[in-house]
Design a protein around this motif. Structure first.
Motif, short mmCIF file in Angstrom:
data_model
loop_
_atom_site.label_atom_id
_atom_site.label_comp_id
_atom_site.label_asym_id
_atom_site.label_seq_id
_atom_site.Cartn_x
_atom_site.Cartn_y
_atom_site.Cartn_z
N GLY A 82 64.78 52.28 62.68
CA GLY A 82 65.27 53.65 62.54
C GLY A 82 64.75 54.56 63.64
N THR A 83 65.51 55.60 63.95
CA THR A 83 65.11 56.53 65.02
C THR A 83 63.88 57.34 64.65
N GLU A 84 63.68 57.59 63.36
CA GLU A 84 62.52 58.36 62.92
C GLU A 84 61.30 57.49 62.64
N GLY A 85 61.43 56.16 62.79
CA GLY A 85 60.29 55.29 62.57
C GLY A 85 59.99 55.10 61.10
N ALA A 86 58.74 54.84 60.80
CA ALA A 86 58.29 54.62 59.43
C ALA A 86 57.49 55.84 58.96
N VAL A 87 57.76 56.31 57.76
CA VAL A 87 57.09 57.48 57.20
C VAL A 87 56.29 57.03 55.99
N PHE A 88 54.98 57.32 55.99
CA PHE A 88 54.10 56.96 54.90
C PHE A 88 53.51 58.23 54.31
N GLY A 89 53.61 58.36 52.99
CA GLY A 89 53.10 59.54 52.33
C GLY A 89 51.60 59.55 52.16
N HIS A 90 50.96 58.37 52.17
CA HIS A 90 49.52 58.29 51.97
C HIS A 90 48.92 57.37 53.04
N SER A 91 47.74 56.86 52.77
CA SER A 91 47.01 56.09 53.77
C SER A 91 47.68 54.74 54.02
N VAL A 92 47.43 54.20 55.21
CA VAL A 92 47.96 52.90 55.62
C VAL A 92 46.79 52.06 56.11
N GLU A 93 46.68 50.84 55.62
CA GLU A 93 45.62 49.92 56.03
C GLU A 93 46.25 48.71 56.70
N THR A 94 45.83 48.41 57.91
CA THR A 94 46.35 47.27 58.64
C THR A 94 45.32 46.83 59.68
N PRO A 95 45.17 45.53 59.91
CA PRO A 95 44.20 45.07 60.91
C PRO A 95 44.73 45.13 62.33
N HIS A 96 46.05 45.28 62.50
CA HIS A 96 46.59 45.20 63.87
C HIS A 96 47.91 45.97 63.94
N ILE A 97 48.05 46.80 64.96
CA ILE A 97 49.30 47.50 65.25
C ILE A 97 49.63 47.27 66.71
N GLU A 133 51.24 46.86 43.49
CA GLU A 133 51.33 46.79 44.94
C GLU A 133 52.66 46.20 45.37
N ILE A 134 52.96 46.37 46.65
CA ILE A 134 54.13 45.80 47.30
C ILE A 134 53.63 44.93 48.45
N THR A 135 54.02 43.68 48.48
CA THR A 135 53.55 42.72 49.47
C THR A 135 54.73 42.26 50.32
N ILE A 136 54.55 42.30 51.64
CA ILE A 136 55.54 41.80 52.59
C ILE A 136 54.95 40.59 53.28
N GLY A 137 55.53 39.42 53.02
CA GLY A 137 55.00 38.18 53.55
C GLY A 137 55.69 37.67 54.79
N ALA A 138 56.59 38.45 55.38
CA ALA A 138 57.28 38.02 56.60
C ALA A 138 56.32 38.06 57.79
N GLU A 139 56.59 37.24 58.78
CA GLU A 139 55.74 37.22 59.96
C GLU A 139 55.81 38.52 60.76
N LYS A 140 56.91 39.23 60.70
CA LYS A 140 57.08 40.45 61.48
C LYS A 140 57.85 41.47 60.65
N LEU A 141 57.33 42.71 60.62
CA LEU A 141 58.01 43.83 59.98
C LEU A 141 58.57 44.73 61.07
N LYS A 142 59.88 44.84 61.14
CA LYS A 142 60.54 45.58 62.20
C LYS A 142 61.27 46.78 61.62
N VAL A 143 60.95 47.97 62.13
CA VAL A 143 61.59 49.22 61.71
C VAL A 143 62.45 49.71 62.87
#
Length: 276
Positions: free
Chosen positions: A147-162, A135-145
């Motif tokens: 880029g003009t194209e945003g974030a691209v995910f090839g598979h499923s994404v799990e998150t409690p809040h967007i 796995e890859i873990t991001i422990g920062a308080e905020k993840l900011k993208v």
């Protein structure tokens, strides 16, 4: 080599001193000749030459060391700088000499090969980013993208809040495929201080397999509903402009409007139901 010659000369001097000491203990003859003890002649000149050569070598080594430290900008206050025309590679090995980690800084990419890669905060040592085979873990308080194209995910994404930035819109988009949001206990979408809009090119389906679809509002408007045609007798008797309509439902569930009359004007044989 230089140390060998120095040890050779000192050994010769020591042997001559021992021989001279042993001769002093023997009874001297009346006409005995005395020989001076020490290094003389070509041996002395060679010894001076090697001592001078050793001194010159030490001075050259000291000058080269100072020059290397100056070129590499190696001081107590400044960081260590490593430069190369191709790449810089740092290897880590265990006590058996096996490679356990490698960091390569090249012209095109920075590669790290290890079991686990971590980036920690300088203040409290908190893990900001970690990656391993699982796995890859991001422990920062905020993840900011940004880029003009945003974030691209090839598979499923799990998150409690967007959520979006303050005064910014949040947009979830799938340009060429479908967008699916699933949750076993429900999906809630709310707009506390604005409108909620759902638009599509073809059909918008609201389906409940076991419950009901509940619309609760002060006003419910259904725009752009088709209007069914009147019979010939009703059309000849209606000369005024129609302002009140009756909401009708076709057998297939399609809604349409029919001009209101004294009785119900909904007809199963209406043109809306026949052509739908």
């Amino acid at each position: 080599m230089l140390l060998f010659f120095l040890s050779f000369f000192f050994q010769m001097t020591r042997e001559q001193y021992i021989l001279a000491t042993q001769q002093n203990n023997l009874p001297r003859a009346e006409n005995a000749q005395l020989y001076p003890v020490g290094i003389y002649g070509w041996r002395k000149r060679c010894l001076y030459f090697f001592v001078l050569l050793l001194l010159v070598t030490m001075i050259v080594n000291l000058a080269m060391t100072i020059w290397i430290l100056k070129v590499m900008n190696f001081t107590v206050d400044s960081p260590l700088v490593l430069q190369s025309d191709r790449n810089v590679t740092v290897n880590a090995r265990n006590h058996m000499g096996q490679l356990t980690g490698q960091l390569t800084v090249g012209a095109d990419a920075v590669e790290a090969q290890c079991k686990r890669f971590e980036v920690r905060a300088s203040e409290d040592g908190r893990v900001l980013f970690s990656a391993d085979e699982d796995e890859i873990t991001i422990g920062a308080e905020k993840l900011k993208v940004t880029g003009t194209e945003g974030a691209v995910f090839g598979h499923s994404v799990e998150t409690p809040h967007i959520r979006a930035e303050p005064s910014q819109d949040l947009r979830l988009e799938s340009p060429t495929r479908s967008l699916i949001m699933e949750a076993p206990r429900g999906v809630q979408v709310s707009a506390a201080a604005g409108d909620f809009k759902a638009t599509c090119r073809k059909e918008l389906h609201l389906q409940s397999t076991e419950g009901e679809i509940f619309l609760n509002a002060d006003k419910i408007r259904l725009g752009n509903l088709p209007t069914g045609s009147l019979s010939s007798s009703s059309a000849s008797s209606s000369n005024s402009r129609q302002t009140v309509y009756e909401l009708c439902v076709c057998p297939n569930g399609k809604l349409y409007l029919s001009p209101a009359g004294v009785g119900s004007t909904c007809q199963a044989s209406s043109n809306v139901c026949l052509w739908s």
